[in-house]
Design an enzyme around this catalytic site. Structure first.
Site, short mmCIF file in Angstrom:
data_model
loop_
_atom_site.label_atom_id
_atom_site.label_comp_id
_atom_site.label_asym_id
_atom_site.label_seq_id
_atom_site.Cartn_x
_atom_site.Cartn_y
_atom_site.Cartn_z
N MET A 1 0.81 -1.22 0.00
CA MET A 1 0.00 0.00 0.00
C MET A 1 0.84 1.28 0.00
SD MET A 1 -2.88 -1.42 -0.26
CE MET A 1 -4.12 -0.16 0.03
N ARG A 2 1.93 1.27 -0.76
CA ARG A 2 2.79 2.46 -0.85
C ARG A 2 3.00 2.82 -2.31
NH1 ARG A 2 3.22 4.55 4.29
NH2 ARG A 2 3.15 2.78 5.68
N ASN B 1 1.38 -4.89 -10.31
CA ASN B 1 0.54 -4.57 -9.16
C ASN B 1 -0.87 -5.11 -9.39
OD1 ASN B 1 -0.26 -3.22 -6.73
ND2 ASN B 1 -1.21 -1.62 -7.98
N HIS C 1 -4.85 -4.23 -8.40
CA HIS C 1 -5.68 -3.17 -7.86
C HIS C 1 -7.13 -3.64 -7.77
CE1 HIS C 1 -6.90 0.80 -6.75
NE2 HIS C 1 -7.87 0.72 -7.63
#
Ligand code: GAR
Length: 268
Positions: free
Chosen positions: A135-136, A157, A159
């Site tokens: 979460m960065r 990633n 999402h």
């Protein structure tokens, strides 16, 4: 015969996507193995999952790095190869006219944390870095040091929304509150923006009157656990190619976008 790929994973939370990818590697569905798991906090429950599979783990504690920077910004040690103006020119998270102090306060502690992650990663050579609930936001400093071959991104990633709708840190919440009738999840390569990189795969579920935020999160996560291993498998098989596309729009302007082309499997 393709080689088995070496995968690094970064997490922040429970690590159910990590688990799905670990399982797919162990069952041979993904030709590869996870060589490390890094977290931005020691509280990430997913670290235990890695340990129970004998995968090396590390933590770079973002909250304390950000706190220290806030307390004493002049006293932090920046990496030798850090160039603030390069970050300013490449970043797309803030508009070009954003206040310099705000942009600096966002990027500097993150670059310090990223230098620590890169230092840990030095111990492993990897083909792919998978963000599994990490979460960065990653900065251009980190992204450029991982993506060393132009045109061959290697950070993925997942999402929890159908991008480009609802980027950010609450994809399921945003989808639900908006009153969407369809939600989903997206796997994409990471670029300098927030959830803006080239899309590799998406899966969708329908939302009915009876659904709650919890029930759509459940539907979405189930899809994530199949989508993410499928996308990592495509990468491992060398079937993801990024292509630069140009389109002429009705208003006469041109639009450019890097997209992912999925190459056919040699068996097809
Ligand atoms: C997943 O829903 C993932 O899509 C989301 O965090 C959750 C992590 O769950 N990621 C983001 O929101 C990234 N912006 P997990 O730790 O159980 O895999």
């Amino acid at each position: 015969m393709r080689k088995n790929i070496r995968i690094g994973v970064l997490i922040s939370g429970s690590g159910t996507n990590l688990q799905a990818i670990m399982n797919a590697c162990e069952s041979g569905k993904i030709p590869g193995s996870i060589v490390f798991i890094g977290s931005d906090t020691s509280h990430a429950a997913g670290l235990k999952r890695g340990k129970s599979h004998n995968i090396p783990t590390f933590v770079v504690d973002y909250p304390s790095i950000i706190r220290n920077f806030k307390k004493a910004p002049q006293q932090v040690t920046l990496p030798d190869d850090f160039d603030l103006y390069e970050i300013f020119s490449k970043q797309t998270l803030f508009p070009a006219d954003a206040d310099d102090a705000t942009v600096k306060a966002f990027f500097i502690p993150r670059v310090i944390a990223e230098a620590a992650i890169l230092d840990k990663m030095k111990n492993y050579s990897i083909d792919l870095l998978v963000l599994a609930g990490f979460m960065r936001n990653l900065t251009p400093y980190f992204i450029d040091r991982v993506n060393t071959v132009p045109g061959h991104p290697k950070i993925m990633n997942i999402h929890p929304a159908l991008l480009p709708a609802f980027p950010g840190n609450d994809g399921y919440g945003d989808t639900f509150r908006y009153g969407s009738k369809v939600g989903g999840c997206t796997v994409h390569f990471v670029d300098y923006g927030e959830d803006t990189g080239p899309i590799i795969g998406q899966k969708a579920y329908t939302i009915s009157e009876d659904d709650t935020l919890e029930s759509i999160r459940e539907k979405g996560l189930k899809l994530e656990w199949s989508l993410y291993p499928e996308c990592v498998k495509l990468f491992a098989e060398g079937r993801l190619k990024t292509v630069r596309k140009s389109y002429a729009l009705k208003n006469g302007k041109k639009m450019h976008r890097t997209v992912v082309k999925i190459l056919p499997s040699p068996e097809d």
